[in-house]
Write a protein that holds these residues in place. Structure first.
Motif, short mmCIF file in Angstrom:
data_model
loop_
_atom_site.label_atom_id
_atom_site.label_comp_id
_atom_site.label_asym_id
_atom_site.label_seq_id
_atom_site.Cartn_x
_atom_site.Cartn_y
_atom_site.Cartn_z
N ASP A 1 62.29 34.43 24.57
CA ASP A 1 63.18 33.84 23.57
C ASP A 1 62.64 34.30 22.23
O ASP A 1 61.75 33.67 21.67
N ASN A 2 63.18 35.40 21.73
CA ASN A 2 62.66 35.96 20.48
C ASN A 2 62.99 35.09 19.28
O ASN A 2 62.29 35.11 18.28
N VAL A 3 64.05 34.31 19.38
CA VAL A 3 64.43 33.45 18.26
C VAL A 3 63.44 32.31 18.12
O VAL A 3 62.96 31.99 17.03
N GLU A 4 63.15 31.66 19.23
CA GLU A 4 62.26 30.51 19.21
C GLU A 4 60.81 30.91 19.44
O GLU A 4 59.93 30.04 19.47
N ASN A 5 60.57 32.22 19.61
CA ASN A 5 59.22 32.70 19.92
C ASN A 5 58.66 31.96 21.12
O ASN A 5 57.66 31.20 21.02
N GLY A 6 59.32 32.14 22.23
CA GLY A 6 58.88 31.46 23.43
C GLY A 6 59.28 32.22 24.67
O GLY A 6 59.73 33.37 24.60
N VAL A 7 59.10 31.56 25.77
CA VAL A 7 59.46 32.14 27.05
C VAL A 7 60.11 31.06 27.89
O VAL A 7 59.71 29.90 27.84
N ASN A 8 61.16 31.44 28.60
CA ASN A 8 61.90 30.50 29.43
C ASN A 8 61.74 30.82 30.91
O ASN A 8 61.56 31.98 31.29
N LEU A 9 61.83 29.78 31.71
CA LEU A 9 61.83 29.95 33.15
C LEU A 9 63.08 29.26 33.69
O LEU A 9 63.19 28.04 33.64
N GLN A 10 64.02 30.06 34.14
CA GLN A 10 65.24 29.53 34.72
C GLN A 10 65.02 29.39 36.22
O GLN A 10 64.70 30.37 36.91
N MET A 11 65.19 28.17 36.70
CA MET A 11 64.94 27.88 38.10
C MET A 11 66.23 27.43 38.77
O MET A 11 66.81 26.41 38.37
N ASN A 12 66.65 28.18 39.75
CA ASN A 12 67.87 27.87 40.49
C ASN A 12 67.55 27.58 41.94
O ASN A 12 66.47 27.92 42.44
N SER A 13 68.50 26.97 42.62
CA SER A 13 68.34 26.66 44.05
C SER A 13 67.01 25.98 44.32
O SER A 13 66.24 26.36 45.21
N LEU A 14 66.73 24.96 43.54
CA LEU A 14 65.44 24.28 43.64
C LEU A 14 65.26 23.59 44.98
O LEU A 14 66.23 23.07 45.57
N LYS A 15 64.01 23.59 45.43
CA LYS A 15 63.65 22.98 46.70
C LYS A 15 62.60 21.90 46.46
O LYS A 15 61.88 21.94 45.46
N PRO A 16 62.50 20.93 47.36
CA PRO A 16 61.45 19.90 47.18
C PRO A 16 60.06 20.50 47.03
O PRO A 16 59.23 19.95 46.29
N GLU A 17 59.81 21.61 47.68
CA GLU A 17 58.47 22.23 47.57
C GLU A 17 58.23 22.88 46.22
O GLU A 17 57.13 23.35 45.94
N ASP A 18 59.24 22.90 45.36
CA ASP A 18 59.04 23.37 43.99
C ASP A 18 58.47 22.27 43.10
O ASP A 18 58.15 22.51 41.93
N THR A 19 58.37 21.07 43.63
CA THR A 19 57.83 19.95 42.85
C THR A 19 56.39 20.23 42.46
O THR A 19 55.54 20.53 43.31
N ALA A 20 56.11 20.15 41.16
CA ALA A 20 54.78 20.46 40.64
C ALA A 20 54.78 20.25 39.13
O ALA A 20 55.83 20.07 38.52
#
Length: 126
Positions: free
Chosen positions: A73-92
């Protein structure tokens, strides 16, 4: 002073999507990579995704390949993580981190990452 702050974590149902953001204060290194890691209770911190800042090349863990994307994200000077099709094992707790990287490939080992955020909780219900 380099500071990383994650946001966007929350409770979501399985199959849903979330977008995590990490804002960066200061410039970690002249050349660097940004990574996302996660740690579930009782487990070690594991690599999720990374992107080199200058080139934009990306890497993903097999567990999230095809479901997660990482972007700058060059505007906000950051980085994004788009997470789709989430699973219970993604809990963390999800952490963003910055590592020195002057090559085309971002590191995946946590030992290379010098700066870390405080983490944001992602909970995926079944």
């Amino acid at each position: 002073q380099v500071k990383l702050v994650e946001s966007g974590g929350r409770l979501v149902q399985a199959g849903g999507s979330l977008r995590l953001s990490c804002t960066i204060s200061g410039r970690p290194f002249i050349n660097y990579a940004m990574g996302w890691f996660r740690q579930a209770p009782g487990k070690e911190r594991e690599f999720i995704a990374a992107i080199t800042w200058n080139i934009g090349s990306t890497r993903f863990a097999d567990a999230v390949k095809g479901r997660f994307t990482i972007s700058k994200d060059n505007v906000e000077n950051g980085v994004n993580l788009q997470m789709n099709s989430l699973k219970p094992e993604d809990t963390a707790v999800y952490y963003c981190a910055a590592a020195y990287s002057d090559g085309p490939i971002a590191p995946i080992s946590a030992t290379y990452y010098r700066y870390w955020g405080q983490g944001t909780q992602v909970t995926v219900s079944s």
